[in-house]
Design a protein around this motif. Sequence first.
Motif, mmCIF file in Angstrom:
data_model
loop_
_atom_site.group_PDB
_atom_site.id
_atom_site.type_symbol
_atom_site.label_atom_id
_atom_site.label_comp_id
_atom_site.label_asym_id
_atom_site.label_seq_id
_atom_site.Cartn_x
_atom_site.Cartn_y
_atom_site.Cartn_z
ATOM 1 N N GLY A 14 0.800 -1.210 0.000
ATOM 2 C CA GLY A 14 0.000 0.000 0.000
ATOM 3 C C GLY A 14 0.834 1.261 0.000
ATOM 4 O O GLY A 14 0.343 2.347 -0.311
ATOM 5 N N GLU A 15 2.106 1.130 0.317
ATOM 6 C CA GLU A 15 3.010 2.280 0.334
ATOM 7 C C GLU A 15 3.468 2.674 -1.071
ATOM 8 O O GLU A 15 4.024 3.760 -1.265
ATOM 9 N N SER A 67 -15.177 9.899 -2.211
ATOM 10 C CA SER A 67 -13.864 9.387 -1.841
ATOM 11 C C SER A 67 -14.000 8.342 -0.745
ATOM 12 O O SER A 67 -15.040 8.240 -0.073
ATOM 13 N N GLN A 90 -12.470 8.451 2.018
ATOM 14 C CA GLN A 90 -12.540 9.186 3.277
ATOM 15 C C GLN A 90 -13.962 9.616 3.573
ATOM 16 O O GLN A 90 -14.420 9.556 4.725
ATOM 17 N N VAL A 116 -8.274 2.497 2.578
ATOM 18 C CA VAL A 116 -8.326 3.901 2.992
ATOM 19 C C VAL A 116 -7.011 4.369 3.610
ATOM 20 O O VAL A 116 -6.667 5.560 3.549
ATOM 21 N N HIS A 117 -6.235 3.476 4.203
ATOM 22 C CA HIS A 117 -4.988 3.858 4.854
ATOM 23 C C HIS A 117 -3.754 3.650 3.974
ATOM 24 O O HIS A 117 -2.628 3.844 4.440
ATOM 25 N N SER A 118 -3.954 3.240 2.719
ATOM 26 C CA SER A 118 -2.813 3.011 1.834
ATOM 27 C C SER A 118 -2.590 4.210 0.909
ATOM 28 O O SER A 118 -3.552 4.866 0.480
ATOM 29 N N LYS A 119 -1.342 4.479 0.596
ATOM 30 C CA LYS A 119 -1.034 5.521 -0.385
ATOM 31 C C LYS A 119 -1.528 5.087 -1.767
ATOM 32 O O LYS A 119 -1.931 5.916 -2.580
ATOM 33 N N HIS A 133 -5.628 5.397 -1.395
ATOM 34 C CA HIS A 133 -6.281 6.361 -0.497
ATOM 35 C C HIS A 133 -7.129 7.385 -1.253
ATOM 36 O O HIS A 133 -8.206 7.769 -0.787
ATOM 37 N N GLU A 134 -6.672 7.826 -2.422
ATOM 38 C CA GLU A 134 -7.389 8.850 -3.189
ATOM 39 C C GLU A 134 -8.415 8.253 -4.153
ATOM 40 O O GLU A 134 -8.976 8.970 -4.984
#
Length: 389
Positions: A12-13, A52, A54, A83-86, A89-90
């Motif tokens: 996810g990073e 999104s 979020q 939701v918590h991954s780069k 996330h968007e």
Amino acid sequence: MGTIIDYLKEYGEYMLEEKGFNEVDSLALSQFAYLKFDGLAPEIGESKPMVSLQELFEHQDYDRLYADERYREDNTALFLGFVHSKRFHEMKVGNYVNQIDLETETQFSAVTFRLPNGVYYVAYRGTDETIVGWKEDLNLAFSEPVRGQLMSVDYLNRAADAMTGDFYVGGHSKGGNLATYACMNCDEEVRSRIMAIYDHDGPGFRPEIMAQGAYDEIADRIHKTIPHSSLVGMLLYSDGAYRVVESKTIGLAQHNPYTWLVNEDRFKMVNELYAGRKFLDEALNQWILSLSQEQVRIFSDTLYQVILASETDNLIDFTANWHKSIHKIGVALKEIEPQTRKNIIQIMKSLFDIISLQMKERRKSKNELQREKFEQGIAQLEQMFTKSE
């Protein structure tokens, strides 16, 4: 070694620009499509912007996403992983549709994801927990398209109008079937924009259905993955172009995407299906294709009638109260019209005959015992029905 949830934590990073989109991403998105976005994401045709992750996370009805109790824990972990991954996330969600129609035996749901890199992924939901969804799976053995397949084409054409550029299409289980069907029957302009089609353990098609669509035009873009002991994904599938994924469990439970093993950013692959599973899959397909349209319909409708006798509309309640369900099903079997019972016996007997014949052709002595067990099974079934008359 882990699952799609572990993959989101570890990879996810990495932005999609750093490590490109892959089949593990596709499986995660296909499972994400099982979440219940009703009232949370804009429906197809609505003039509302996509939402999104979020916004979904902060919505007052956020918990509604996990209405499917079978996978609440895993689906929650999946959503949080997104939701918590780069990497995701968007991501935004829109063009949602979810229709369940008992009268037409249709359970259809699809959703479109706009990935952070601007590329879209159209995801078709597989069979959900509803009994009608399970019945529609049985209907796939008919020679004419089921309503859900026709709806998948309309959805893809409409969704494509709202998207710019090329896109991916995919799904798990029945969702994989719908993704493929939609792509080979959509408008030609839409088909030209499809980068890849991901079919994760989805059933195939009868030859008549294959011949009606532009399958040859999309065949080289289809990425079909199935677990080591696949049943659903091999149903009516004869193409042979598939890759086998290792699972952390055994048997039919391997159909669950959360059991598929991931090694870094790819699936852990094995050479082929289990020999016994492949043998039974081949026999089942031969049996289905040997039945007439009316025989398939009788078998499908009778099974559905018997399951409905449990007086539940979803598989969760059915399995949770299986003691009561089995009793009601037993009563329903006795009430089936005698001629229909005889037809069911003949239909089932044809399956056992095919399996028995294939065992003889393999000329393996150990299969003799298995064949005897199958024959004993059909005899017990006949006896049970005879007593109920």
